[in-house]
Write a protein that holds these residues in place. Sequence first.
Motif, PDB file in Angstrom:
ATOM      1  N   ALA A 200      10.066  -9.816  -7.426  1.00 32.13           N
ATOM      2  CA  ALA A 200       9.043  -8.776  -7.309  1.00 32.13           C
ATOM      3  C   ALA A 200       8.151  -8.698  -8.543  1.00 32.13           C
ATOM      4  O   ALA A 200       8.620  -8.769  -9.681  1.00 32.13           O
ATOM      5  CB  ALA A 200       9.716  -7.429  -7.075  1.00 32.13           C
ATOM      6  N   SER A 203       5.883  -4.316  -5.856  1.00 31.27           N
ATOM      7  CA  SER A 203       6.479  -4.349  -4.525  1.00 31.27           C
ATOM      8  C   SER A 203       5.588  -3.834  -3.407  1.00 31.27           C
ATOM      9  O   SER A 203       5.695  -4.297  -2.275  1.00 31.27           O
ATOM     10  CB  SER A 203       7.768  -3.540  -4.541  1.00 31.27           C
ATOM     11  OG  SER A 203       8.553  -3.896  -5.658  1.00 31.27           O
ATOM     12  N   SER A 204       4.727  -2.867  -3.691  1.00 30.13           N
ATOM     13  CA  SER A 204       3.923  -2.290  -2.607  1.00 30.13           C
ATOM     14  C   SER A 204       2.708  -3.158  -2.301  1.00 30.13           C
ATOM     15  O   SER A 204       1.959  -2.870  -1.370  1.00 30.13           O
ATOM     16  CB  SER A 204       3.470  -0.869  -2.952  1.00 30.13           C
ATOM     17  OG  SER A 204       2.424  -0.887  -3.902  1.00 30.13           O
ATOM     18  N   GLU A 324       4.478  -0.476 -11.119  1.00 31.41           N
ATOM     19  CA  GLU A 324       5.610  -1.011 -10.359  1.00 31.41           C
ATOM     20  C   GLU A 324       6.280  -2.143 -11.127  1.00 31.41           C
ATOM     21  O   GLU A 324       7.511  -2.272 -11.137  1.00 31.41           O
ATOM     22  CB  GLU A 324       5.138  -1.481  -8.981  1.00 31.41           C
ATOM     23  CG  GLU A 324       4.680  -0.325  -8.101  1.00 31.41           C
ATOM     24  CD  GLU A 324       4.250  -0.767  -6.702  1.00 31.41           C
ATOM     25  OE1 GLU A 324       4.581  -1.900  -6.301  1.00 31.41           O
ATOM     26  OE2 GLU A 324       3.571   0.015  -6.030  1.00 31.41           O
TER      27      GLU A 324
ATOM     28  N   PRO B  58      17.088 -10.824  -9.003  1.00 39.88           N
ATOM     29  CA  PRO B  58      15.656 -10.947  -8.725  1.00 39.88           C
ATOM     30  C   PRO B  58      15.434 -11.333  -7.257  1.00 39.88           C
ATOM     31  O   PRO B  58      16.133 -12.189  -6.729  1.00 39.88           O
ATOM     32  CB  PRO B  58      15.227 -12.085  -9.658  1.00 39.88           C
ATOM     33  CG  PRO B  58      16.211 -12.050 -10.784  1.00 39.88           C
ATOM     34  CD  PRO B  58      17.500 -11.628 -10.165  1.00 39.88           C
ATOM     35  N   GLY B  59      14.469 -10.682  -6.624  1.00 42.27           N
ATOM     36  CA  GLY B  59      14.131 -11.016  -5.241  1.00 42.27           C
ATOM     37  C   GLY B  59      14.911 -10.245  -4.201  1.00 42.27           C
ATOM     38  O   GLY B  59      14.547 -10.253  -3.029  1.00 42.27           O
ATOM     39  N   LEU B  61      16.395  -6.987  -2.099  1.00 41.92           N
ATOM     40  CA  LEU B  61      15.760  -5.742  -1.651  1.00 41.92           C
ATOM     41  C   LEU B  61      16.793  -4.816  -1.033  1.00 41.92           C
ATOM     42  O   LEU B  61      17.724  -5.271  -0.372  1.00 41.92           O
ATOM     43  CB  LEU B  61      14.684  -6.042  -0.599  1.00 41.92           C
ATOM     44  CG  LEU B  61      13.440  -6.799  -1.064  1.00 41.92           C
ATOM     45  CD1 LEU B  61      12.599  -7.203   0.150  1.00 41.92           C
ATOM     46  CD2 LEU B  61      12.616  -5.958  -2.018  1.00 41.92           C
ATOM     47  N   ARG B  90      12.533   5.977  -7.837  1.00 42.57           N
ATOM     48  CA  ARG B  90      13.255   5.251  -8.873  1.00 42.57           C
ATOM     49  C   ARG B  90      13.358   6.111 -10.133  1.00 42.57           C
ATOM     50  O   ARG B  90      12.359   6.677 -10.577  1.00 42.57           O
ATOM     51  CB  ARG B  90      12.524   3.958  -9.223  1.00 42.57           C
ATOM     52  CG  ARG B  90      12.511   2.944  -8.095  1.00 42.57           C
ATOM     53  CD  ARG B  90      11.867   1.672  -8.591  1.00 42.57           C
ATOM     54  NE  ARG B  90      11.730   0.686  -7.529  1.00 42.57           N
ATOM     55  CZ  ARG B  90      11.171  -0.512  -7.716  1.00 42.57           C
ATOM     56  NH1 ARG B  90      10.693  -0.842  -8.921  1.00 42.57           N
ATOM     57  NH2 ARG B  90      11.090  -1.366  -6.719  1.00 42.57           N
ATOM     58  N   PHE B 287       9.079   7.469  -9.774  1.00 42.46           N
ATOM     59  CA  PHE B 287       8.006   7.245  -8.804  1.00 42.46           C
ATOM     60  C   PHE B 287       8.628   6.757  -7.505  1.00 42.46           C
ATOM     61  O   PHE B 287       9.758   6.277  -7.489  1.00 42.46           O
ATOM     62  CB  PHE B 287       6.938   6.273  -9.338  1.00 42.46           C
ATOM     63  CG  PHE B 287       7.361   4.824  -9.422  1.00 42.46           C
ATOM     64  CD1 PHE B 287       8.246   4.394 -10.405  1.00 42.46           C
ATOM     65  CD2 PHE B 287       6.869   3.881  -8.531  1.00 42.46           C
ATOM     66  CE1 PHE B 287       8.634   3.057 -10.490  1.00 42.46           C
ATOM     67  CE2 PHE B 287       7.247   2.539  -8.601  1.00 42.46           C
ATOM     68  CZ  PHE B 287       8.137   2.123  -9.590  1.00 42.46           C
ATOM     69  N   PRO B 290       8.776   1.617  -3.913  1.00 42.92           N
ATOM     70  CA  PRO B 290       7.949   0.922  -2.930  1.00 42.92           C
ATOM     71  C   PRO B 290       8.735  -0.033  -2.036  1.00 42.92           C
ATOM     72  O   PRO B 290       8.193  -0.541  -1.057  1.00 42.92           O
ATOM     73  CB  PRO B 290       6.943   0.149  -3.803  1.00 42.92           C
ATOM     74  CG  PRO B 290       7.584   0.021  -5.135  1.00 42.92           C
ATOM     75  CD  PRO B 290       8.533   1.180  -5.297  1.00 42.92           C
ATOM     76  N   ASP B 291      10.013  -0.266  -2.349  1.00 39.36           N
ATOM     77  CA  ASP B 291      10.827  -1.141  -1.500  1.00 39.36           C
ATOM     78  C   ASP B 291      11.398  -0.406  -0.292  1.00 39.36           C
ATOM     79  O   ASP B 291      12.003  -1.031   0.570  1.00 39.36           O
ATOM     80  CB  ASP B 291      12.001  -1.730  -2.305  1.00 39.36           C
ATOM     81  CG  ASP B 291      11.541  -2.794  -3.285  1.00 39.36           C
ATOM     82  OD1 ASP B 291      10.521  -3.458  -3.004  1.00 39.36           O
ATOM     83  OD2 ASP B 291      12.197  -2.965  -4.327  1.00 39.36           O
TER      84      ASP B 291
END
Lengths: 491, 485
Positions: A200, A203-204, A324, B58-59, B61, B90, B287, B290-291
Amino acid sequence: MSALALAAAVKSGERSAAAVVEEHLDRIAERDGEIGAFNLVLAAEARADAARIDSALARGEPVGPLAGVPVALKDNLCTRGVPTTCSSRMLEGWHPPYDATVVQRLRAAGAVVVGKTNLDEFAMGSSTENSAFGPTRNPHDTSRVPGGSSGGSAAAVAARFAPLALGSDTGGSIRQPAALCGVVGLKPTYGRVSRYGLVAFASSLDQIGPIAATVADAAACYEAISGHDPLDSTSIDSPRELVTASLERGVDGLRVGVLAELCAGSTRVEGAAGSAVEGVAADVIARVDTAAAALEAAGASISVVSAPSAVLGLSAYYLIAPAEASSNLARYDGVRYGLRVDAANAAEMNVNTRTAGFGAEVKRRIMLGTYALSAGYYDAFYGKALRVRTLMRREFAAAYADVDVLLGPTTPTTAFELGAKTADPLLMYLNDVCTIPANLTGHPAVSVPFGSGDDGLPVGVQLMGPALSEPILLRAAAVLEQAAPSGGGAR
Amino acid sequence: MSPAATGREQALAEGWELVVGLEVHVELSTATKLFCGCANRFGDEPNTNVCPVCLGLPGSLPVPNATAVSFAMRLGRALGCEVQGAVFARKNYFYPDMPKDYQISQYDQPTSIDGRLELVDGHTVGIERAHIEEDTGKTTHIGGGGRIHDADYALVDYNRAGVPLVEIVSRPDIRTAEQARSYVRELRAVLLAVGVSDARMEEGSMRVDANVSVRPAGADELRTRCEIKNLSSLRSLGRAIVYEAQRHVELWTSGERPRQETRHWDEARGRTTPGRSKEDAEDYRYFQDPDLVPLAPEADTVAAIDAALPPLPAARRAELIAVGGVGAADAAVLVERNQDRLVRAAVAAGADPAVTATRVVNDLATDNWSRVTPDGLAALVAMETAGQLTATQAKQVLAEMAEAGGAPDEIARRRGFEAMAGDDLAAVLEEVIADNPDAWDRYRAGDETERKKLAGFLTGQVMRATKGKADGAAINRLLEQHADQ
């Protein structure tokens, strides 16, 4: 030969997958020393995969639509047991224990991974100069950058090291290098392609997509990698439309809008009110006008459309993406994997590791993002950027009520010289000004080569559409591909 | 407006009032973790229940565990909360046992808000919020003194990383240390009743932090609070609150003021020590994650949860008391032990409520009572009230019923428990009176208090002579008859 032509030849027995792979490995061996597209060439693995496909064919087993097609992967896509570096010292020595969903899907379609391509560190940059392993050069002129951050993937396709490559696009990182290298680059609708296994950045905004020499190849690759993935919560769970079948249907009756804010100086936009982004070169705008005329000639109606917030995109992007990123990149702390620079305690080890492991641009964005999210600044920076994003979504949705697709340039200029913008981060950031809106809205966009600029280097034009409009975008892109003036194209 | 101070712990100086709010973390007892398919299991070999997601590779989700979300909503409803659309956020900070160096939590839009918990004494504590978050790994410091600052190295076990938690934040409605403990006990009872957590403080599946402050009695203000951590038992919780409150009173009284800070309870030394203060507290830069997409429970989801909620402890206590003859204290014990249904069913089968409750509270203090049926219990109580069994005998029969099952009359017969016939008992009593003439005289001449005392003595003598076969109530009746002759 295109990816689809290669797959057809392999499936018909005209050529073996082994021979196809060997031909591409030869080309890589011959020229990648000069270009620097790959961080890692997986020759032995590619030969083994090709042999498997050939024996499957010999046994009469099904092999998939991309059988034997060499594919290059941006080195921020996880590959099981194979180093995945993000072109950063930080991930030196890390071998992911799993494959990204897109890698699994490409393999299932019969594609053969030939290597991992260079990028700006953690995908942060627009020239592939921010790589810990050195820059990639543009196959059209090796004194020029290939664009970024998927510069290695775009250069690999342009240099015919592989007919297909995957990139990732957070603010234009597929489309901008595709444009500068004279190839096709598609950023799908956010959520259409699983991000599982993509390291990432933001992400958004991150989306994986294809880079290819032809629109049909890009469409075939998109078909292979897209679709719902239960491992990605933001993945769209709706049926896929097959894009390849409708590719030749043309644009008769399609409503095309020239996006005024990206096209200052266009003959069509002249006189239109409002402000536009600055710095888009006249020769690039001239190509956009030619593209509009070509679509019109093919039966599309052309109008000029305005989305005033498009000019705010760059500012919003450079708050949201670093915010992000500051969180996404926190995990590189030396505790579990990758680089570790030891110290007396864990907190100091964290600082030492990150000081040594990250390059200047990554550090700059982590600091920007940390600041934007900090108590007392959140509302003024990150919060305001989110409001701009909401406004852009609203304005683009309104624009798509009147037109089916939007047309504009992909980049402000053709490929620039290595080192030309490295001293001035803001100048470098301006490369993304035309591509960022589609990331902030989550909409799909494609860059198609459309002739060359005054310097003889490739120019890309960009088609944007509403969510899940990939079939229409690719149809229009196919029309532009046919109508493109000579020049540019794969080398 | 504050409830009367009770218990010896309430040693606050005259004119001061304690103000406590509790933050309780509970691990949800789902089969798998919050955002991946790894087993959620305590006590396994370190780093065996891990995958790319809970290691934050990493990577990778996160994908929300639907069961964990529904457990959290069920808990929210059981606490009387409004269950609303929620957003994962988060919480960014560095710690080696946190794989991503941020914790996925909920911030400005938690799953549950605005609830309440009614304690055994009827006092109600408001629930501000109950939000879902992931647990961290567990660090063990090795070498040196085994503490963070002097260890040689640290080992991290990520089996716990990503285990689903709900953090339940109370309003500052707690006024005594006993109320704080009562709140935790009641919360635990609710958790067990709705079946979303095993809520074991000793295993860390329930962890309590206390926000403590004081104010002049009767005031409305909220003064500077300190957050007390490392409270690993109800005893620690009570002691720490009392200690901290007294520290605050002393500071205010001497013209100083407490600093807002996190403090650590030192059980061995019986005091709190300073940790992080507000000035150097971290900025968590919350915040929206976003995942993850926002959770949006539909109206019928909440309705279905409500329909499936089991009766909660407060309601069960009330129902038991409403039967008549069962006191509040016994009702609390019975509900806590899950024996209220047994008692109510036995009463429904004709047993005397008071005797049934007493028998079960006193003599069925075991986890292993599933063999006792309502009919069996009712039959036992009937035998006791009819004088066929003495209290001592009833106790022994009940123990055997719990251990091996069986009908009380058969057990009593096998054991030779038949209450002594009246004539035999009278004969024994005559002997006891003859052997203890002084006691007998004093019993006859004594006032009520004296009689009670000596009746106890004489009854004990009869019991000894009959090896416990006599019925205490029958002896008392005989004593009174004799005295009046």
